[in-house]
Motif scaffolding. Structure first.
Motif, PDB file in Angstrom:
ATOM      1  N   PHE A  17       0.822  -1.212   0.000  1.00  0.00           N
ATOM      2  CA  PHE A  17       0.000   0.000   0.000  1.00  0.00           C
ATOM      3  C   PHE A  17       0.857   1.264   0.000  1.00  0.00           C
ATOM      4  O   PHE A  17       0.368   2.355   0.285  1.00  0.00           O
ATOM      5  CB  PHE A  17      -0.963  -0.015   1.198  1.00  0.00           C
ATOM      6  CG  PHE A  17      -1.899  -1.198   1.168  1.00  0.00           C
ATOM      7  CD1 PHE A  17      -2.919  -1.256   0.233  1.00  0.00           C
ATOM      8  CD2 PHE A  17      -1.734  -2.261   2.037  1.00  0.00           C
ATOM      9  CE1 PHE A  17      -3.773  -2.347   0.172  1.00  0.00           C
ATOM     10  CE2 PHE A  17      -2.585  -3.358   1.991  1.00  0.00           C
ATOM     11  CZ  PHE A  17      -3.609  -3.403   1.064  1.00  0.00           C
ATOM     12  N   MET A  20       0.546   4.948   1.872  1.00  0.00           N
ATOM     13  CA  MET A  20      -0.826   5.303   2.248  1.00  0.00           C
ATOM     14  C   MET A  20      -0.972   5.578   3.749  1.00  0.00           C
ATOM     15  O   MET A  20      -1.570   6.567   4.160  1.00  0.00           O
ATOM     16  CB  MET A  20      -1.752   4.149   1.856  1.00  0.00           C
ATOM     17  CG  MET A  20      -3.043   4.575   1.245  1.00  0.00           C
ATOM     18  SD  MET A  20      -3.794   3.145   0.479  1.00  0.00           S
ATOM     19  CE  MET A  20      -5.122   2.824   1.617  1.00  0.00           C
ATOM     20  N   PHE A  21      -0.395   4.684   4.563  1.00  0.00           N
ATOM     21  CA  PHE A  21      -0.553   4.847   6.005  1.00  0.00           C
ATOM     22  C   PHE A  21       0.223   6.062   6.516  1.00  0.00           C
ATOM     23  O   PHE A  21      -0.310   6.881   7.269  1.00  0.00           O
ATOM     24  CB  PHE A  21      -0.110   3.582   6.763  1.00  0.00           C
ATOM     25  CG  PHE A  21      -0.204   3.750   8.247  1.00  0.00           C
ATOM     26  CD1 PHE A  21      -1.444   3.752   8.880  1.00  0.00           C
ATOM     27  CD2 PHE A  21       0.928   3.942   9.029  1.00  0.00           C
ATOM     28  CE1 PHE A  21      -1.552   3.937  10.256  1.00  0.00           C
ATOM     29  CE2 PHE A  21       0.831   4.124  10.401  1.00  0.00           C
ATOM     30  CZ  PHE A  21      -0.406   4.121  11.016  1.00  0.00           C
ATOM     31  N   ASN A  49       2.609  -0.843   9.618  1.00  0.00           N
ATOM     32  CA  ASN A  49       2.173   0.484  10.084  1.00  0.00           C
ATOM     33  C   ASN A  49       2.931   0.903  11.341  1.00  0.00           C
ATOM     34  O   ASN A  49       3.238   2.071  11.540  1.00  0.00           O
ATOM     35  CB  ASN A  49       0.673   0.482  10.394  1.00  0.00           C
ATOM     36  CG  ASN A  49      -0.164   0.088   9.197  1.00  0.00           C
ATOM     37  OD1 ASN A  49       0.262   0.266   8.069  1.00  0.00           O
ATOM     38  ND2 ASN A  49      -1.346  -0.450   9.439  1.00  0.00           N
ATOM     39  N   MET A 101      -6.246  -0.544  11.450  1.00  0.00           N
ATOM     40  CA  MET A 101      -6.185   0.017  10.095  1.00  0.00           C
ATOM     41  C   MET A 101      -6.485  -0.984   8.988  1.00  0.00           C
ATOM     42  O   MET A 101      -6.366  -2.190   9.162  1.00  0.00           O
ATOM     43  CB  MET A 101      -4.787   0.611   9.848  1.00  0.00           C
ATOM     44  CG  MET A 101      -4.385   1.714  10.811  1.00  0.00           C
ATOM     45  SD  MET A 101      -5.610   3.029  11.045  1.00  0.00           S
ATOM     46  CE  MET A 101      -5.666   3.803   9.439  1.00  0.00           C
ATOM     47  N   PHE A 102      -6.788  -0.393   7.822  1.00  0.00           N
ATOM     48  CA  PHE A 102      -7.031  -1.126   6.570  1.00  0.00           C
ATOM     49  C   PHE A 102      -8.133  -2.158   6.735  1.00  0.00           C
ATOM     50  O   PHE A 102      -7.930  -3.348   6.549  1.00  0.00           O
ATOM     51  CB  PHE A 102      -5.736  -1.711   5.998  1.00  0.00           C
ATOM     52  CG  PHE A 102      -4.850  -0.643   5.420  1.00  0.00           C
ATOM     53  CD1 PHE A 102      -5.323   0.188   4.420  1.00  0.00           C
ATOM     54  CD2 PHE A 102      -3.573  -0.427   5.910  1.00  0.00           C
ATOM     55  CE1 PHE A 102      -4.536   1.212   3.910  1.00  0.00           C
ATOM     56  CE2 PHE A 102      -2.777   0.599   5.408  1.00  0.00           C
ATOM     57  CZ  PHE A 102      -3.255   1.416   4.408  1.00  0.00           C
ATOM     58  N   ASP A 103      -9.283  -1.650   7.101  1.00  0.00           N
ATOM     59  CA  ASP A 103     -10.543  -2.399   7.217  1.00  0.00           C
ATOM     60  C   ASP A 103     -10.448  -3.676   8.037  1.00  0.00           C
ATOM     61  O   ASP A 103     -11.219  -4.617   7.813  1.00  0.00           O
ATOM     62  CB  ASP A 103     -11.202  -2.652   5.846  1.00  0.00           C
ATOM     63  CG  ASP A 103     -10.270  -3.157   4.747  1.00  0.00           C
ATOM     64  OD1 ASP A 103      -9.662  -2.335   4.074  1.00  0.00           O
ATOM     65  OD2 ASP A 103     -10.186  -4.375   4.600  1.00  0.00           O
ATOM     66  N   SER A 104      -9.541  -3.682   9.006  1.00  0.00           N
ATOM     67  CA  SER A 104      -9.411  -4.886   9.843  1.00  0.00           C
ATOM     68  C   SER A 104     -10.700  -5.150  10.622  1.00  0.00           C
ATOM     69  O   SER A 104     -11.095  -6.305  10.793  1.00  0.00           O
ATOM     70  CB  SER A 104      -8.245  -4.738  10.818  1.00  0.00           C
ATOM     71  OG  SER A 104      -7.038  -4.666  10.096  1.00  0.00           O
ATOM     72  N   ASP A 134     -10.308   2.625  10.474  1.00  0.00           N
ATOM     73  CA  ASP A 134     -11.023   2.841   9.213  1.00  0.00           C
ATOM     74  C   ASP A 134     -11.859   1.614   8.886  1.00  0.00           C
ATOM     75  O   ASP A 134     -11.585   0.517   9.363  1.00  0.00           O
ATOM     76  CB  ASP A 134     -10.043   3.137   8.070  1.00  0.00           C
ATOM     77  CG  ASP A 134      -9.202   1.937   7.704  1.00  0.00           C
ATOM     78  OD1 ASP A 134      -8.908   1.131   8.600  1.00  0.00           O
ATOM     79  OD2 ASP A 134      -8.856   1.778   6.534  1.00  0.00           O
ATOM     80  N   ASN A 136     -14.252  -0.333   5.539  1.00  0.00           N
ATOM     81  CA  ASN A 136     -14.916  -0.350   4.243  1.00  0.00           C
ATOM     82  C   ASN A 136     -16.377  -0.094   4.546  1.00  0.00           C
ATOM     83  O   ASN A 136     -16.994  -0.815   5.342  1.00  0.00           O
ATOM     84  CB  ASN A 136     -14.739  -1.712   3.564  1.00  0.00           C
ATOM     85  CG  ASN A 136     -13.485  -1.766   2.706  1.00  0.00           C
ATOM     86  OD1 ASN A 136     -13.072  -0.753   2.129  1.00  0.00           O
ATOM     87  ND2 ASN A 136     -12.879  -2.934   2.610  1.00  0.00           N
ATOM     88  N   ASP A 219     -10.539  10.092   3.634  1.00  0.00           N
ATOM     89  CA  ASP A 219      -9.071  10.086   3.710  1.00  0.00           C
ATOM     90  C   ASP A 219      -8.464  11.483   3.612  1.00  0.00           C
ATOM     91  O   ASP A 219      -7.287  11.682   3.902  1.00  0.00           O
ATOM     92  CB  ASP A 219      -8.463   9.138   2.654  1.00  0.00           C
ATOM     93  CG  ASP A 219      -8.851   9.537   1.249  1.00  0.00           C
ATOM     94  OD1 ASP A 219      -9.731  10.414   1.081  1.00  0.00           O
ATOM     95  OD2 ASP A 219      -8.274   8.981   0.302  1.00  0.00           O
ATOM     96  N   ARG A 230     -14.183   4.388   1.900  1.00  0.00           N
ATOM     97  CA  ARG A 230     -13.381   4.170   3.108  1.00  0.00           C
ATOM     98  C   ARG A 230     -13.679   5.308   4.084  1.00  0.00           C
ATOM     99  O   ARG A 230     -13.572   6.480   3.718  1.00  0.00           O
ATOM    100  CB  ARG A 230     -11.888   4.121   2.779  1.00  0.00           C
ATOM    101  CG  ARG A 230     -11.016   3.707   3.958  1.00  0.00           C
ATOM    102  CD  ARG A 230      -9.593   3.381   3.518  1.00  0.00           C
ATOM    103  NE  ARG A 230      -9.533   2.208   2.674  1.00  0.00           N
ATOM    104  CZ  ARG A 230      -9.520   0.944   3.110  1.00  0.00           C
ATOM    105  NH1 ARG A 230      -9.524   0.692   4.395  1.00  0.00           N
ATOM    106  NH2 ARG A 230      -9.473  -0.057   2.263  1.00  0.00           N
TER     107      ARG A 230
END
Ligand SMILES: C[S@@+](CC[C@H](N)C(=O)[O-])C[C@H]1O[C@@H](n2cnc3c(N)ncnc32)[C@H](O)[C@@H]1O
Length: 240
Positions: A17, A20-21, A49, A101-104, A134, A136, A219, A230
């Motif tokens: 990614f 992005m982070f 991250n 993070m990342f739709d976990s 964050d 989805n 974002d 997101r």
């Protein structure tokens, strides 16, 4: 839930990614005064991250996948890592910042697990501390995509992903891995991951029962709308 047994082995090679982070964290730091002396990432995966916080005194990560944690141990040896479920975890310290993070969180398929995650996080935050995560959005997972196929390559290894709506507010990624062997053949492995989402304002309202401030943003850190795919939640526990 998906255990990441297969994806965990190849996560860093197939899922890149970029910045992005770090771009997001830089933006966040310029809008909010966030202490980062003690940082925890729940569902930390391979720990990429957490590398952002190299100057923090205490760096913690937890995840439910032993395979992901093995990589995290290599990527960020300074971090204290533990194998735990984010919806009910215990660590004997409190944090300035807790991330997910990342739709976990979308991996938790029942809303009661989201609520117990919020409670566990709050129990581990210092007063004035932040919880940032964050998702989805339902809009993203409901997009009318019928079996979209994606290909990824890493050296001689290949990943074919089929992404489809598997229910209301729910999507599934079927992943077929073709991993190169010394004899020139490829071994095939399969893993499937499903995510669900919930009304973005319902989530905010439940967070507000626990946290004193909750910003729901995209974002760019602008106020989120129902059409954002997101959505980020910036939650603050009340100060002393
Ligand atoms: C999409 S990956 C994201 C990893 C990491 N947060 C990142 O940004 O690279 C999702 C992670 O959630 C973890 N996970 C899923 N369900 C979990 C649970 N109940 N408790 C803790 N970790 C979980 C998976 O093992 C996986 O490492």
């Amino acid at each position: 839930m998906a255990n990441y047994d297969i994806l965990g082995r190849y996560y860093d090679s197939f899922m890149n990614f970029g910045t992005m982070f770090s771009d997001f964290m830089d933006k966040l730091a310029s809008h909010y005064h966030i202490e980062t002396d003690a940082v925890l990432e729940i569902a930390c995966g391979t720990g990429k991250n957490l590398s952002y916080f190299s100057r923090s005194k205490y760096i913690y990560g937890l995840d439910l996948s032993p395979v992901m944690l093995q990589s995290a141990n290599i990527n960020i040896p300074r971090a204290q890592l533990s194998l735990q479920d984010m919806s009910d975890f215990k660590i004997d310290r409190k944090f300035d910042l807790i991330l997910c993070m990342f739709d976990s969180i979308n991996h938790l398929l029942n809303y009661s697990q989201w609520l117990s995650t919020f409670k566990s996080v709050s129990d581990h935050l210092l007063q004035g501390g932040f919880f940032v995560f964050d998702i989805n959005s339902p809009y993203a997972l409901n997009l009318p995509i019928n079996k979209r196929t994606m290909f990824r390559q890493s050296g001689d290894d290949y990943l074919v992903i089929q992404y489809y709506n598997s229910g209301i507010n729910q999507a599934t990624w079927d992943m077929n891995f073709f991993i190169h062997q010394d004899d020139g053949r490829h071994n095939h492995y399969f893993e499937s991951i499903t995510e669900v989402s919930f009304d973005i304002y319902q989530v905010r309202d439940n967070l507000l029962e626990i946290f004193s401030q909750v910003d729901v943003v995209n974002d760019k850190l602008e106020s989120a709308s129902m059409e954002d795919q997101r959505v980020f939640y910036i939650c603050r526990k009340s100060g002393a």
